[in-house]
Design a protein around this motif. Structure first.
Motif, PDB file in Angstrom:
ATOM      1  N   VAL A   1      -4.437  -8.432   6.904  1.00  0.00           N
ATOM      2  CA  VAL A   1      -3.568  -7.928   6.893  1.00  0.00           C
ATOM      3  C   VAL A   1      -2.695  -7.373   6.106  1.00  0.00           C
ATOM      4  O   VAL A   1      -1.654  -6.635   6.768  1.00  0.00           O
ATOM      5  CB  VAL A   1      -2.430  -8.882   8.185  1.00  0.00           C
ATOM      6  CG1 VAL A   1      -1.271  -8.831   8.338  1.00  0.00           C
ATOM      7  CG2 VAL A   1      -3.636  -9.664   9.072  1.00  0.00           C
ATOM      8  N   LEU A   2      -2.641  -7.798   5.159  1.00  0.00           N
ATOM      9  CA  LEU A   2      -1.709  -7.692   3.886  1.00  0.00           C
ATOM     10  C   LEU A   2      -2.518  -6.150   3.000  1.00  0.00           C
ATOM     11  O   LEU A   2      -2.006  -5.270   3.223  1.00  0.00           O
ATOM     12  CB  LEU A   2      -1.601  -8.333   2.425  1.00  0.00           C
ATOM     13  CG  LEU A   2      -0.531  -9.681   3.164  1.00  0.00           C
ATOM     14  CD1 LEU A   2      -0.768 -11.157   2.324  1.00  0.00           C
ATOM     15  CD2 LEU A   2       0.379  -9.056   3.616  1.00  0.00           C
ATOM     16  N   GLU A   3      -3.974  -6.652   3.386  1.00  0.00           N
ATOM     17  CA  GLU A   3      -4.144  -5.417   3.039  1.00  0.00           C
ATOM     18  C   GLU A   3      -3.870  -4.271   3.709  1.00  0.00           C
ATOM     19  O   GLU A   3      -4.129  -2.378   3.366  1.00  0.00           O
ATOM     20  CB  GLU A   3      -6.090  -5.228   2.443  1.00  0.00           C
ATOM     21  CG  GLU A   3      -6.905  -4.434   1.809  1.00  0.00           C
ATOM     22  CD  GLU A   3      -8.177  -4.583   1.801  1.00  0.00           C
ATOM     23  OE1 GLU A   3      -8.871  -4.080   1.464  1.00  0.00           O
ATOM     24  OE2 GLU A   3      -9.197  -6.075   2.725  1.00  0.00           O
ATOM     25  N   LEU A   4      -4.175  -3.911   4.772  1.00  0.00           N
ATOM     26  CA  LEU A   4      -3.532  -3.401   5.837  1.00  0.00           C
ATOM     27  C   LEU A   4      -2.094  -2.389   5.923  1.00  0.00           C
ATOM     28  O   LEU A   4      -1.852  -1.428   6.151  1.00  0.00           O
ATOM     29  CB  LEU A   4      -4.075  -3.297   7.362  1.00  0.00           C
ATOM     30  CG  LEU A   4      -6.094  -3.510   7.379  1.00  0.00           C
ATOM     31  CD1 LEU A   4      -6.290  -4.318   8.751  1.00  0.00           C
ATOM     32  CD2 LEU A   4      -6.761  -2.927   7.422  1.00  0.00           C
ATOM     33  N   TYR A   5      -1.261  -3.512   5.727  1.00  0.00           N
ATOM     34  CA  TYR A   5      -0.962  -2.815   6.004  1.00  0.00           C
ATOM     35  C   TYR A   5       0.251  -2.524   3.967  1.00  0.00           C
ATOM     36  O   TYR A   5       0.041  -1.121   4.373  1.00  0.00           O
ATOM     37  CB  TYR A   5       0.466  -4.566   5.095  1.00  0.00           C
ATOM     38  CG  TYR A   5       2.504  -4.455   5.463  1.00  0.00           C
ATOM     39  CD1 TYR A   5       2.815  -4.040   5.845  1.00  0.00           C
ATOM     40  CD2 TYR A   5       2.756  -4.408   4.348  1.00  0.00           C
ATOM     41  CE1 TYR A   5       3.948  -3.697   6.170  1.00  0.00           C
ATOM     42  CE2 TYR A   5       3.719  -4.074   3.965  1.00  0.00           C
ATOM     43  CZ  TYR A   5       4.910  -3.815   4.772  1.00  0.00           C
ATOM     44  OH  TYR A   5       6.389  -3.492   4.902  1.00  0.00           O
ATOM     45  N   LEU A   6      -0.414  -2.626   3.738  1.00  0.00           N
ATOM     46  CA  LEU A   6      -0.052  -2.111   2.027  1.00  0.00           C
ATOM     47  C   LEU A   6      -0.832  -0.374   2.227  1.00  0.00           C
ATOM     48  O   LEU A   6      -0.530   0.529   1.696  1.00  0.00           O
ATOM     49  CB  LEU A   6      -0.584  -2.477   0.961  1.00  0.00           C
ATOM     50  CG  LEU A   6       0.448  -3.494   0.014  1.00  0.00           C
ATOM     51  CD1 LEU A   6      -0.516  -4.363  -0.524  1.00  0.00           C
ATOM     52  CD2 LEU A   6       1.515  -3.527   0.144  1.00  0.00           C
ATOM     53  N   ALA A   7      -2.676  -0.651   2.463  1.00  0.00           N
ATOM     54  CA  ALA A   7      -2.961   0.451   2.734  1.00  0.00           C
ATOM     55  C   ALA A   7      -2.446   1.932   3.434  1.00  0.00           C
ATOM     56  O   ALA A   7      -2.622   2.872   3.387  1.00  0.00           O
ATOM     57  CB  ALA A   7      -4.301  -0.162   3.487  1.00  0.00           C
ATOM     58  N   ASP A   8      -1.963   1.212   4.660  1.00  0.00           N
ATOM     59  CA  ASP A   8      -0.876   2.528   5.343  1.00  0.00           C
ATOM     60  C   ASP A   8       0.744   3.137   4.384  1.00  0.00           C
ATOM     61  O   ASP A   8       0.527   3.909   5.362  1.00  0.00           O
ATOM     62  CB  ASP A   8      -0.137   1.824   6.903  1.00  0.00           C
ATOM     63  CG  ASP A   8      -0.871   1.671   7.438  1.00  0.00           C
ATOM     64  OD1 ASP A   8      -1.671   2.049   8.184  1.00  0.00           O
ATOM     65  OD2 ASP A   8      -0.672   0.779   8.600  1.00  0.00           O
TER      66      ASP A   8
END
Length: 107
Positions: free
Chosen positions: A85-92
């Protein structure tokens, strides 16, 4: 785990808060290798169980670790979906390659 859009900012903020302490980062580094009980974590980190319990509680509330009890011991392991979830949040953020300029304000 994420049940509503109102929950998402809370969990992300809690996760980043949990990641802001060097001892908690050390706990996560140890748990990258294997599930560990509190006594093993205390020994590896050279901290008391009461101090470590506070930090483990913060990591659990942020959803970064899970625990299970076996007899009188509690074992901790990483909760990998929360890291995703954190990885996807930052990737955005990296996907927003063009950020618009502000509109003129209050003429």
């Amino acid at each position: 785990m994420l049940t509503s859009s109102a929950t998402i900012p809370h969990l992300i903020a809690a996760s980043f808060h949990a990641l802001s302490d060097p001892l908690r980062i050390s706990v996560l580094e140890l748990l990258r290798q294997q599930e560990l009980c509190v006594c093993d974590l205390c020994e590896a980190l050279g901290v008391s169980q009461s101090k470590l319990s506070f930090h483990l509680k913060t990591l659990k509330e942020a959803g970064l670790v899970n625990s299970r009890q076996e007899g009188r011991w509690i074992y901790y392991r990483l909760n990998l979906p929360q890291f995703s979830v954190l990885e996807l949040y930052l990737a955005d953020f990296s996907h927003n390659s063009v950020i618009s300029s502000a509109h003129p304000c209050c003429d």
